[in-house]
Design an enzyme around this catalytic site. Structure first.
Site, PDB file in Angstrom:
ATOM      1  N   GLY A  43      11.986   8.729   5.506  1.00 20.36           N
ATOM      2  CA  GLY A  43      11.881  10.023   6.201  1.00 20.36           C
ATOM      3  C   GLY A  43      12.902  10.052   7.322  1.00 20.36           C
ATOM      4  O   GLY A  43      12.727  10.710   8.345  1.00 20.36           O
ATOM      5  N   GLY A  72      14.563  13.260   9.184  1.00 19.60           N
ATOM      6  CA  GLY A  72      13.715  14.263   9.821  1.00 19.60           C
ATOM      7  C   GLY A  72      13.809  14.266  11.338  1.00 19.60           C
ATOM      8  O   GLY A  72      14.603  13.538  11.944  1.00 19.60           O
ATOM      9  N   GLY A 125      12.659  10.938  12.251  1.00 21.07           N
ATOM     10  CA  GLY A 125      13.451   9.912  11.573  1.00 21.07           C
ATOM     11  C   GLY A 125      14.823   9.687  12.188  1.00 21.07           C
ATOM     12  O   GLY A 125      15.259   8.540  12.336  1.00 21.07           O
ATOM     13  N   ASP A 131      15.537   9.100   2.554  1.00 24.40           N
ATOM     14  CA  ASP A 131      14.932  10.430   2.700  1.00 24.40           C
ATOM     15  C   ASP A 131      15.216  11.194   1.419  1.00 24.40           C
ATOM     16  O   ASP A 131      16.097  10.803   0.637  1.00 24.40           O
ATOM     17  CB  ASP A 131      15.522  11.180   3.921  1.00 24.40           C
ATOM     18  CG  ASP A 131      14.603  12.300   4.421  1.00 24.40           C
ATOM     19  OD1 ASP A 131      14.289  13.219   3.637  1.00 24.40           O
ATOM     20  OD2 ASP A 131      14.212  12.262   5.597  1.00 24.40           O
ATOM     21  N   ARG A 161      -4.040  17.894  12.683  1.00 25.53           N
ATOM     22  CA  ARG A 161      -3.375  16.827  11.916  1.00 25.53           C
ATOM     23  C   ARG A 161      -4.017  16.682  10.537  1.00 25.53           C
ATOM     24  O   ARG A 161      -3.379  16.297   9.584  1.00 25.53           O
ATOM     25  CB  ARG A 161      -3.422  15.518  12.699  1.00 25.53           C
ATOM     26  CG  ARG A 161      -2.556  15.544  13.938  1.00 25.53           C
ATOM     27  CD  ARG A 161      -2.385  14.144  14.508  1.00 25.53           C
ATOM     28  NE  ARG A 161      -1.661  14.173  15.765  1.00 25.53           N
ATOM     29  CZ  ARG A 161      -2.238  14.314  16.949  1.00 25.53           C
ATOM     30  NH1 ARG A 161      -3.544  14.444  17.045  1.00 25.53           N
ATOM     31  NH2 ARG A 161      -1.517  14.303  18.051  1.00 25.53           N
ATOM     32  N   ILE A 206       3.700   6.335  10.457  1.00 27.49           N
ATOM     33  CA  ILE A 206       3.726   7.408  11.463  1.00 27.49           C
ATOM     34  C   ILE A 206       3.215   8.711  10.850  1.00 27.49           C
ATOM     35  O   ILE A 206       2.606   9.531  11.526  1.00 27.49           O
ATOM     36  CB  ILE A 206       5.164   7.573  12.005  1.00 27.49           C
ATOM     37  CG1 ILE A 206       5.561   6.344  12.834  1.00 27.49           C
ATOM     38  CG2 ILE A 206       5.296   8.843  12.846  1.00 27.49           C
ATOM     39  CD1 ILE A 206       7.015   6.332  13.300  1.00 27.49           C
ATOM     40  N   ASN A 209       1.397  11.753   9.506  1.00 22.24           N
ATOM     41  CA  ASN A 209       0.041  12.228   9.783  1.00 22.24           C
ATOM     42  C   ASN A 209      -0.618  12.785   8.532  1.00 22.24           C
ATOM     43  O   ASN A 209       0.076  13.199   7.610  1.00 22.24           O
ATOM     44  CB  ASN A 209       0.107  13.343  10.842  1.00 22.24           C
ATOM     45  CG  ASN A 209      -0.044  12.787  12.248  1.00 22.24           C
ATOM     46  OD1 ASN A 209      -0.861  11.887  12.467  1.00 22.24           O
ATOM     47  ND2 ASN A 209       0.726  13.312  13.183  1.00 22.24           N
ATOM     48  N   ASP A 237       0.035   7.965  21.723  1.00 21.29           N
ATOM     49  CA  ASP A 237      -1.115   8.238  22.599  1.00 21.29           C
ATOM     50  C   ASP A 237      -1.072   7.328  23.826  1.00 21.29           C
ATOM     51  O   ASP A 237      -1.461   7.722  24.918  1.00 21.29           O
ATOM     52  CB  ASP A 237      -2.427   8.025  21.832  1.00 21.29           C
ATOM     53  CG  ASP A 237      -2.474   8.846  20.550  1.00 21.29           C
ATOM     54  OD1 ASP A 237      -1.942   9.967  20.553  1.00 21.29           O
ATOM     55  OD2 ASP A 237      -3.015   8.349  19.545  1.00 21.29           O
ATOM     56  N   HIS A 248      -6.211   8.530  15.624  1.00 22.49           N
ATOM     57  CA  HIS A 248      -5.029   9.223  16.139  1.00 22.49           C
ATOM     58  C   HIS A 248      -5.109  10.699  15.795  1.00 22.49           C
ATOM     59  O   HIS A 248      -4.281  11.225  15.048  1.00 22.49           O
ATOM     60  CB  HIS A 248      -3.760   8.591  15.562  1.00 22.49           C
ATOM     61  CG  HIS A 248      -2.531   9.366  15.934  1.00 22.49           C
ATOM     62  ND1 HIS A 248      -2.080   9.449  17.224  1.00 22.49           N
ATOM     63  CD2 HIS A 248      -1.693  10.128  15.199  1.00 22.49           C
ATOM     64  CE1 HIS A 248      -1.014  10.222  17.267  1.00 22.49           C
ATOM     65  NE2 HIS A 248      -0.752  10.653  16.047  1.00 22.49           N
ATOM     66  N   MET A 305       7.898  10.765  19.937  1.00 24.77           N
ATOM     67  CA  MET A 305       7.384   9.932  18.839  1.00 24.77           C
ATOM     68  C   MET A 305       8.415   8.908  18.393  1.00 24.77           C
ATOM     69  O   MET A 305       8.076   7.772  18.066  1.00 24.77           O
ATOM     70  CB  MET A 305       6.981  10.816  17.657  1.00 24.77           C
ATOM     71  CG  MET A 305       6.396  10.038  16.490  1.00 24.77           C
ATOM     72  SD  MET A 305       4.899   9.130  16.935  1.00 24.77           S
ATOM     73  CE  MET A 305       5.379   7.446  16.578  1.00 24.77           C
TER      74      MET A 305
HETATM   75  P1  NAI Z   1      10.316  16.553   9.644  1.00 23.17           P
HETATM   76  O1  NAI Z   1       9.939  17.579   8.638  1.00 23.17           O
HETATM   77  O2  NAI Z   1      11.320  16.906  10.684  1.00 23.17           O
HETATM   78  O3  NAI Z   1      10.824  15.236   8.907  1.00 23.17           O
HETATM   79  C1  NAI Z   1      10.132  14.688   7.827  1.00 23.17           C
HETATM   80  C2  NAI Z   1      11.156  14.084   6.899  1.00 23.17           C
HETATM   81  O4  NAI Z   1      10.436  13.501   5.807  1.00 23.17           O
HETATM   82  C3  NAI Z   1      12.134  15.122   6.312  1.00 23.17           C
HETATM   83  O5  NAI Z   1      13.471  14.703   6.546  1.00 23.17           O
HETATM   84  C4  NAI Z   1      11.786  15.139   4.840  1.00 23.17           C
HETATM   85  O6  NAI Z   1      12.918  15.378   4.013  1.00 23.17           O
HETATM   86  C5  NAI Z   1      11.244  13.728   4.664  1.00 23.17           C
HETATM   87  N1  NAI Z   1      10.450  13.574   3.441  1.00 23.17           N
HETATM   88  C6  NAI Z   1       9.628  14.470   2.845  1.00 23.17           C
HETATM   89  N2  NAI Z   1       9.136  13.953   1.719  1.00 23.17           N
HETATM   90  C7  NAI Z   1       9.638  12.709   1.602  1.00 23.17           C
HETATM   91  C8  NAI Z   1       9.485  11.681   0.635  1.00 23.17           C
HETATM   92  N3  NAI Z   1       8.729  11.832  -0.449  1.00 23.17           N
HETATM   93  N4  NAI Z   1      10.162  10.516   0.854  1.00 23.17           N
HETATM   94  C9  NAI Z   1      10.936  10.361   1.940  1.00 23.17           C
HETATM   95  N5  NAI Z   1      11.116  11.292   2.876  1.00 23.17           N
HETATM   96  C10 NAI Z   1      10.479  12.461   2.707  1.00 23.17           C
HETATM   97  O7  NAI Z   1       8.938  16.045  10.334  1.00 23.17           O
HETATM   98  P2  NAI Z   1       8.772  15.154  11.657  1.00 23.17           P
HETATM   99  O8  NAI Z   1       8.599  16.038  12.824  1.00 23.17           O
HETATM  100  O9  NAI Z   1       9.828  14.118  11.673  1.00 23.17           O
HETATM  101  O10 NAI Z   1       7.348  14.492  11.360  1.00 23.17           O
HETATM  102  C11 NAI Z   1       7.166  13.555  10.329  1.00 23.17           C
HETATM  103  C12 NAI Z   1       5.706  13.119  10.237  1.00 23.17           C
HETATM  104  O11 NAI Z   1       5.317  12.413  11.434  1.00 23.17           O
HETATM  105  C13 NAI Z   1       4.718  14.277  10.119  1.00 23.17           C
HETATM  106  O12 NAI Z   1       3.704  13.916   9.216  1.00 23.17           O
HETATM  107  C14 NAI Z   1       4.140  14.391  11.513  1.00 23.17           C
HETATM  108  O13 NAI Z   1       2.873  14.986  11.533  1.00 23.17           O
HETATM  109  C15 NAI Z   1       4.069  12.933  11.890  1.00 23.17           C
HETATM  110  N6  NAI Z   1       3.924  12.674  13.321  1.00 23.17           N
HETATM  111  C16 NAI Z   1       3.209  11.582  13.685  1.00 23.17           C
HETATM  112  C17 NAI Z   1       3.002  11.269  15.015  1.00 23.17           C
HETATM  113  C18 NAI Z   1       2.205  10.063  15.375  1.00 23.17           C
HETATM  114  O14 NAI Z   1       1.875   9.934  16.551  1.00 23.17           O
HETATM  115  N7  NAI Z   1       1.909   9.158  14.482  1.00 23.17           N
HETATM  116  C19 NAI Z   1       3.554  12.112  16.082  1.00 23.17           C
HETATM  117  C20 NAI Z   1       4.350  13.211  15.614  1.00 23.17           C
HETATM  118  C21 NAI Z   1       4.494  13.487  14.264  1.00 23.17           C
END
Ligand code: NAI
Length: 335
Positions: free
Chosen positions: A8, A11, A14, A34, A88, A117, A119, A150, A179, A233
């Site tokens: 990922g 993103g 990422g 990705d 989430r 990471i 969610n 957190d 979380h 994050m």
């Molecule tokens: P984003 O949409 O900007 O990036 C996600 C990336 O994952 C994209 O580049 C997409 O092409 C890629 N992706 C989608 N399907 C894929 C697959 N099958 N294999 C590989 N890559 C794939 O989203 P963002 O903002 O980067 O968030 C990513 C995740 O992290 C979300 O689920 C979000 O809810 C979660 N998150 C977790 C936090 C935590 O505290 N653990 C905090 C903030 C976000």
């Protein structure tokens, strides 16, 4: 020689996460995977003169497994982020992505440390565990749900309430539970240094707990449809990954952090179940990191009455989220 992989990697999380990992001189190989743009991000990062050699992979030709081959640590921010109004838990669509990536890790890097990471972490970590179990390679010591955001939020917000915002990094507040919203249990009574003035002021304390539990909503709202927390994050994810790397490959001993894990990782997990009077299989707890990942699960310790109430609410909400992850049945999406 340490190989790190980000799944990922193109993103919102990422890209800055990959940048921060590129800056860690212990990492010698950094593979980015990705479904879009990973090759471009890798080309960009590869011009930075640090030891890590960066490569990018897309799905064709089994790109996921090529990226993952020989990985020591895999960090996973793949999936869809929240939009305003979503919780989430609404992100369960990410479960399929996680199952697919877990299978690729089982095939290509079964011994890697896996940092989740994506969610909803409360459910995606069980999805990873179940897929790895089916593949016969599950090691609970090596699977860590990243709840570290957190923890960094707790330090920042506590310092701000105290009117000492520049001293945030001096405050250490364990955050346990899960979380997501009410499952996030910040142990303000265990803050180091102690924060008696906040503990004594119910209104201030309630507001602070709420801000730590729902801090992500602030960002989702402020970004107004453009995503959720990405930069904070990325920092939290890189800091946490670096702790794991330092303990596993840098010989650093005794680092205690919190992460959302399967409680079978260590005998201390049974003690946790007694402490929280629940038989949940997953919880964010204090862990000591070492060469094998989770070296020890440590007790949660004394809770005050407010925290006992929060614990009850956390467990109530956590149980069904875990169940959802454990019982998830792919079909995963195509890589
Ligand atoms: P984003 O949409 O900007 O990036 C996600 C990336 O994952 C994209 O580049 C997409 O092409 C890629 N992706 C989608 N399907 C894929 C697959 N099958 N294999 C590989 N890559 C794939 O989203 P963002 O903002 O980067 O968030 C990513 C995740 O992290 C979300 O689920 C979000 O809810 C979660 N998150 C977790 C936090 C935590 O505290 N653990 C905090 C903030 C976000």
């Amino acid at each position: 020689m340490v190989k790190a992989v980000v799944c990922g990697a193109a993103g919102g999380i990422g890209q800055p996460l990959s940048l921060l990992l590129k800056l860690n001189p212990i990492i010698t190989e950094l593979a980015l995977y990705d479904v879009v743009n990973a090759v471009g991000v890798a080309a960009d990062l590869s011009h930075i003169p640090t030891p890590a050699q960066v490569t990018g992979y897309l799905p064709p030709d089994n790109g996921a497994e090529k990226a993952l081959k020989g990985a020591d640590i895999v960090v996973i921010p793949a999936g869809v982020p929240r939009k305003p109004g979503m919780t989430r838990d609404d992100l369960f669509v990410n479960a399929g992505i996680c199952a697919t990536l877990a299978q690729a890790i089982a095939n290509a890097a079964p011994k890697a440390f896996i940092l989740v990471i994506s969610n909803p972490v409360n459910s995606t970590v069980p999805v990873f565990a179940e897929t790895l179990k089916k593949a016969g390679v599950f090691d609970p010591k090596r699977l860590l749900g990243v709840s570290h955001l957190d923890v960094i939020r707790a330090s920042t917000f506590v310092a701000s309430v105290l009117g000492k915002p520049t001293e945030a990094s001096n405050y250490s507040i364990p955050v346990v539970g899960g979380h997501s919203g009410a499952t996030i249990l910040p142990l303000l009574s265990q803050s180091k240094p102690a924060i008696p003035d906040i503990l004594a002021d119910k209104e201030k304390r309630d507001a602070l707990v709420n801000r730590i539990q729902f801090g992500g909503d602030e960002v989702v709202k402020a970004k107004d449809g453009a995503g959720s927390a990405t930069l904070s994050m990325a920092q939290a994810g890189a800091e946490f990954a670096n702790y794991v790397i330092d303990a596993a490959f840098g010989g650093k001993k005794g680092k205690v952090v919190q992460a959302y894990i399967n409680l079978s990782a260590d005998a201390g997990g049974d003690a946790i179940k007694k402490e929280i009077s629940s038989d949940v299989e997953y919880f964010s707890v204090n862990i000591e990191l070492g060469p094998n990942g989770i070296e020890k699960i440590l007790p949660i310790g004394q809770l005050d009455d407010v925290e006992k109430g929060l614990l009850e609410a956390a467990i109530k909400e956590l149980g069904p989220s875990i169940e959802k992850g454990v019982s998830f049945q792919p079909p995963p999406p195509k890589l």
